[in-house]
Design a protein around this motif. Structure first.
Motif, PDB file in Angstrom:
ATOM      1  N   THR A  16       0.821  -1.211   0.000  1.00 22.29           N
ATOM      2  CA  THR A  16       0.000   0.000   0.000  1.00 22.29           C
ATOM      3  C   THR A  16       0.855   1.262   0.000  1.00 22.29           C
ATOM      4  O   THR A  16       0.598   2.214  -0.751  1.00 22.29           O
ATOM      5  CB  THR A  16      -0.938   0.008   1.219  1.00 22.29           C
ATOM      6  OG1 THR A  16      -1.772  -1.160   1.181  1.00 22.29           O
ATOM      7  CG2 THR A  16      -1.809   1.250   1.227  1.00 22.29           C
ATOM      8  N   VAL A  17       1.895   1.275   0.819  1.00 24.70           N
ATOM      9  CA  VAL A  17       2.756   2.450   0.888  1.00 24.70           C
ATOM     10  C   VAL A  17       3.501   2.639  -0.434  1.00 24.70           C
ATOM     11  O   VAL A  17       3.619   3.766  -0.938  1.00 24.70           O
ATOM     12  CB  VAL A  17       3.740   2.314   2.062  1.00 24.70           C
ATOM     13  CG1 VAL A  17       4.732   3.471   2.071  1.00 24.70           C
ATOM     14  CG2 VAL A  17       2.982   2.262   3.382  1.00 24.70           C
ATOM     15  N   TYR A  18       3.983   1.548  -1.027  1.00 22.32           N
ATOM     16  CA  TYR A  18       4.693   1.651  -2.306  1.00 22.32           C
ATOM     17  C   TYR A  18       3.772   2.172  -3.412  1.00 22.32           C
ATOM     18  O   TYR A  18       4.147   3.078  -4.175  1.00 22.32           O
ATOM     19  CB  TYR A  18       5.264   0.289  -2.687  1.00 22.32           C
ATOM     20  CG  TYR A  18       5.652   0.188  -4.142  1.00 22.32           C
ATOM     21  CD1 TYR A  18       6.778   0.838  -4.636  1.00 22.32           C
ATOM     22  CD2 TYR A  18       4.867  -0.542  -5.037  1.00 22.32           C
ATOM     23  CE1 TYR A  18       7.122   0.759  -5.977  1.00 22.32           C
ATOM     24  CE2 TYR A  18       5.207  -0.621  -6.375  1.00 22.32           C
ATOM     25  CZ  TYR A  18       6.332   0.025  -6.844  1.00 22.32           C
ATOM     26  OH  TYR A  18       6.656  -0.049  -8.167  1.00 22.32           O
ATOM     27  N   CYS A  19       2.562   1.618  -3.503  1.00 22.56           N
ATOM     28  CA  CYS A  19       1.646   2.046  -4.556  1.00 22.56           C
ATOM     29  C   CYS A  19       1.204   3.492  -4.377  1.00 22.56           C
ATOM     30  O   CYS A  19       0.957   4.198  -5.364  1.00 22.56           O
ATOM     31  CB  CYS A  19       0.421   1.126  -4.590  1.00 22.56           C
ATOM     32  SG  CYS A  19       0.798  -0.583  -5.061  1.00 22.56           S
ATOM     33  N   SER A  20       1.116   3.946  -3.143  1.00 23.93           N
ATOM     34  CA  SER A  20       0.618   5.290  -2.883  1.00 23.93           C
ATOM     35  C   SER A  20       1.681   6.359  -3.118  1.00 23.93           C
ATOM     36  O   SER A  20       1.388   7.421  -3.695  1.00 23.93           O
ATOM     37  CB  SER A  20       0.107   5.389  -1.446  1.00 23.93           C
ATOM     38  OG  SER A  20      -0.932   4.449  -1.215  1.00 23.93           O
ATOM     39  N   PHE A  21       2.915   6.088  -2.703  1.00 24.42           N
ATOM     40  CA  PHE A  21       3.934   7.136  -2.715  1.00 24.42           C
ATOM     41  C   PHE A  21       4.965   6.992  -3.834  1.00 24.42           C
ATOM     42  O   PHE A  21       5.661   7.961  -4.140  1.00 24.42           O
ATOM     43  CB  PHE A  21       4.664   7.175  -1.366  1.00 24.42           C
ATOM     44  CG  PHE A  21       3.807   7.608  -0.228  1.00 24.42           C
ATOM     45  CD1 PHE A  21       3.571   8.957   0.005  1.00 24.42           C
ATOM     46  CD2 PHE A  21       3.216   6.684   0.606  1.00 24.42           C
ATOM     47  CE1 PHE A  21       2.766   9.360   1.053  1.00 24.42           C
ATOM     48  CE2 PHE A  21       2.410   7.071   1.662  1.00 24.42           C
ATOM     49  CZ  PHE A  21       2.175   8.422   1.880  1.00 24.42           C
ATOM     50  N   VAL A  22       5.089   5.827  -4.425  1.00 25.72           N
ATOM     51  CA  VAL A  22       6.128   5.617  -5.444  1.00 25.72           C
ATOM     52  C   VAL A  22       5.503   5.323  -6.805  1.00 25.72           C
ATOM     53  O   VAL A  22       5.765   6.029  -7.787  1.00 25.72           O
ATOM     54  CB  VAL A  22       7.080   4.468  -5.025  1.00 25.72           C
ATOM     55  CG1 VAL A  22       8.153   4.255  -6.093  1.00 25.72           C
ATOM     56  CG2 VAL A  22       7.719   4.769  -3.693  1.00 25.72           C
ATOM     57  N   ARG A  23       4.677   4.295  -6.867  1.00 28.55           N
ATOM     58  CA  ARG A  23       4.132   3.910  -8.165  1.00 28.55           C
ATOM     59  C   ARG A  23       3.228   4.984  -8.737  1.00 28.55           C
ATOM     60  O   ARG A  23       3.133   5.131  -9.971  1.00 28.55           O
ATOM     61  CB  ARG A  23       3.370   2.582  -8.040  1.00 28.55           C
ATOM     62  CG  ARG A  23       3.074   1.931  -9.387  1.00 28.55           C
ATOM     63  CD  ARG A  23       2.480   0.564  -9.238  1.00 28.55           C
ATOM     64  NE  ARG A  23       1.110   0.624  -8.726  1.00 28.55           N
ATOM     65  CZ  ARG A  23       0.342  -0.450  -8.539  1.00 28.55           C
ATOM     66  NH1 ARG A  23       0.822  -1.654  -8.807  1.00 28.55           N
ATOM     67  NH2 ARG A  23      -0.883  -0.326  -8.067  1.00 28.55           N
ATOM     68  N   SER A  24       2.572   5.742  -7.897  1.00 25.25           N
ATOM     69  CA  SER A  24       1.710   6.813  -8.398  1.00 25.25           C
ATOM     70  C   SER A  24       2.522   7.869  -9.154  1.00 25.25           C
ATOM     71  O   SER A  24       2.029   8.472 -10.113  1.00 25.25           O
ATOM     72  CB  SER A  24       0.950   7.455  -7.234  1.00 25.25           C
ATOM     73  OG  SER A  24       1.850   7.979  -6.276  1.00 25.25           O
ATOM     74  N   LEU A  25       3.783   8.093  -8.724  1.00 24.08           N
ATOM     75  CA  LEU A  25       4.644   9.044  -9.444  1.00 24.08           C
ATOM     76  C   LEU A  25       5.016   8.523 -10.827  1.00 24.08           C
ATOM     77  O   LEU A  25       5.156   9.296 -11.780  1.00 24.08           O
ATOM     78  CB  LEU A  25       5.911   9.316  -8.633  1.00 24.08           C
ATOM     79  CG  LEU A  25       5.734   9.974  -7.264  1.00 24.08           C
ATOM     80  CD1 LEU A  25       7.070  10.069  -6.554  1.00 24.08           C
ATOM     81  CD2 LEU A  25       5.113  11.361  -7.406  1.00 24.08           C
TER      82      LEU A  25
END
Length: 520
Positions: A119-128
């Motif tokens: 969840t943290v990866y998708c929210s803060f990294v993959r979204s970029l």
């Protein structure tokens, strides 16, 4: 009172368009001054987007102050350049994503829950990495690998934190464990989803929708291609956003599977065939419409009279031969033998039809040997070696060494059958993972370990330069075989295919004899 950013754009093809755009700026400036608003000239920039080498140079002004020209600008989170190249934008988002990834991995080094980490990866990294990806979706392998590198670094850290065992530099297992997909696949899905929403009206973009070319056939066909994609001579034009979406949407429609309900809807009750409902005169109606569009009145009358005479002649021939039973047609024509080959050619004008009795050929079929299926399923390499055995690779290695001696290659080290196998395996991998240049597989940034660890770069190019399947001295001077230098590959495949057991139940697909009659 403050206003938000304002973008004014215009298609410029000549200096007249530049003057028009300048007049628009003057009108906007006058409206602002009338309402007590003023431009901040220091923040005003103008850019000329063009792919040509020499663009129109024109100085735009506001209140007699020249506006500075910019070569790049960040608008709504996307970095635009004057040559419409999104490589700087990709580098920028990858740099930001790596910074965010490093921060969250330092803060989450004690996390043990898959859901929280994902969840943290998708929210803060993959979204970029996926913001407005339908606009800057890379079509060059280097840029695509640059984006995927960020996710691979996260997968490496996640595998270490969650104790996920995986092969070296292969994160497929980690992807499945975290229920993630590659960023390239997600961009493909984003392109298709955007096109679907644009077509069904979920996205209100008339200017974009008018660029979608729907393929509307003039008659019913089996083709399911929904779009007519224009031809482009460059990769840049071929991968512009709308054409890329149409191409991916076409592949998605052609490869998607029909569910049970869709199949039943297509079959209706199962008793009506598409062939039964066709009218015999459907083709005639279409031909008549084409004639009416393509011929003038006088030409059309003459053409119809010629068709009528041809039809009367055919009917006369049918009456003349109506008493002939059990007869068929055979094509006879003079044989033309060119001087350069022994092939027989027939001119279309020389073809004549004659009546001959039909004689059924006598076929002698031998009993087939029934072979039991294998108990153990062979591996792919075992299947490959059944067609290309060690003798084939030994001959290739021998002929390669012979060619190196004939070519006086003093620096060439003699090769072996094992090294030839490695060379062919590397070529197969390069065919799947395509880089713009062969040298990139050995570079530090884009290194492919399975290739670089197997063979050095210099040795690879040396073998590619000297590899030969036959000895040049064994080729006769009057050789007419254009594929003589690769003939061993064909012979090896042919020998193996002839050794395969022949099945009794065969399926004949498509008709290979052209004719204009109807099948009953």
């Amino acid at each position: 009172m403050f206003t938000d950013d304002l973008n004014v754009f215009c298609k410029v093809e000549s200096e007249v368009d530049c003057v028009t755009l300048q007049n628009e700026l003057d009108s906007i400036n006058l409206w602002f001054s009338t309402h007590g608003l003023h431009f901040n000239i220091n923040k005003c920039k103008f850019m000329s987007f063009a792919r040509c080498r020499v663009a129109i140079d024109y100085l735009y002004t506001i209140n007699d102050t020249v506006i500075d020209r910019a070569t790049s600008n960040n608008d709504l989170g996307v970095l635009f350049t004057a040559d419409i190249n999104f490589c700087p934008h990709i580098d920028s988002i990858c740099c930001r994503a790596l910074k965010s990834l490093g921060f969250i991995m330092r803060m989450m080094n004690e996390f043990k829950l898959v859901g929280s980490l994902k969840t943290v990866y998708c929210s803060f990294v993959r979204s970029l990495l996926e913001y407005v990806s339908v606009l800057w979706d890379p079509f060059v392998v280097i840029d695509s690998c640059h984006v995927e590198r960020v996710q691979r670094r996260f997968l490496s850290s996640a595998a270490y934190m969650l104790k996920i065992v995986h092969p070296s530099h292969d994160y497929t297992t980690v992807l499945h464990a975290l229920n993630l997909t590659s960023l390239a696949d997600r961009r493909v899905k984003a392109n298709v989803d955007f096109l679907e929403k644009l077509i069904d009206g979920s996205i209100n973009g008339p200017s974009l929708l008018e660029k979608v070319n729907f393929k509307v056939p003039h008659r019913t066909t089996r083709s399911r291609v929904p779009f007519a994609i224009p031809f482009h001579s460059t990769n840049y034009g071929r991968n512009n956003p709308i054409d890329r979406m149409m191409r991916l949407g076409k592949l998605n429609i052609l490869t998607m599977a029909l569910n049970e309900k869709q199949i039943l809807d297509l079959l209706n009750d199962g008793y009506n065939s598409d062939v039964d409902v066709l009218d015999e005169n459907d083709d005639c109606d279409d031909e008549l419409e084409i004639l009416l569009r393509n011929f003038e009145n006088d030409d059309l009358i003459g053409y119809l009279e010629a068709l009528r005479e041809e039809e009367d002649q055919l009917q006369a021939n049918e009456v003349e031969h109506e008493d002939i039973d059990d007869e068929t047609h055979e094509i006879t024509a003079p044989i033309h033998t060119p001087g350069t080959s022994g092939l027989n050619f027939v001119q279309k004008k020389d073809i004549e039809w004659i009546n001959m009795p039909c004689t059924a050929p006598i076929l002698e079929l031998d009993d087939l040997v029934i072979v039991d299926p294998p108990i153990d399923m062979p591996t792919p390499i075992e299947y490959f070696m059944k067609y290309f055995n060690n003798t084939f690779f030994e001959n290739v290695a021998f002929n390669t060494n012979v060619y190196a001696v004939q070519n006086n290659s003093s620096n060439f080290k003699p090769t072996s059958a094992t090294e030839i196998k490695s060379l062919i395996a590397i070529q197969m991998i390069m065919g799947c993972l395509k880089y713009p240049k062969k040298e990139m597989y050995w570079t530090r940034r884009y290194r492919v370990n399975i290739i670089a660890d197997t063979m050095t770069k210099n040795r690879f190019f040396s073998l590619r330069q000297h590899i030969h399947l036959v000895n040049n001295l064994d080729i006769p001077k009057n050789n007419k075989d254009k594929f003589v230098k690769v003939r061993p590959i064909y012979d090896t495949l042919n020998i193996r295919c002839q050794q395969l057991p022949v099945e009794r139940n065969l399926s004949v697909d498509e008709q290979i004899v052209p004719f204009k009659s109807k099948l009953k």
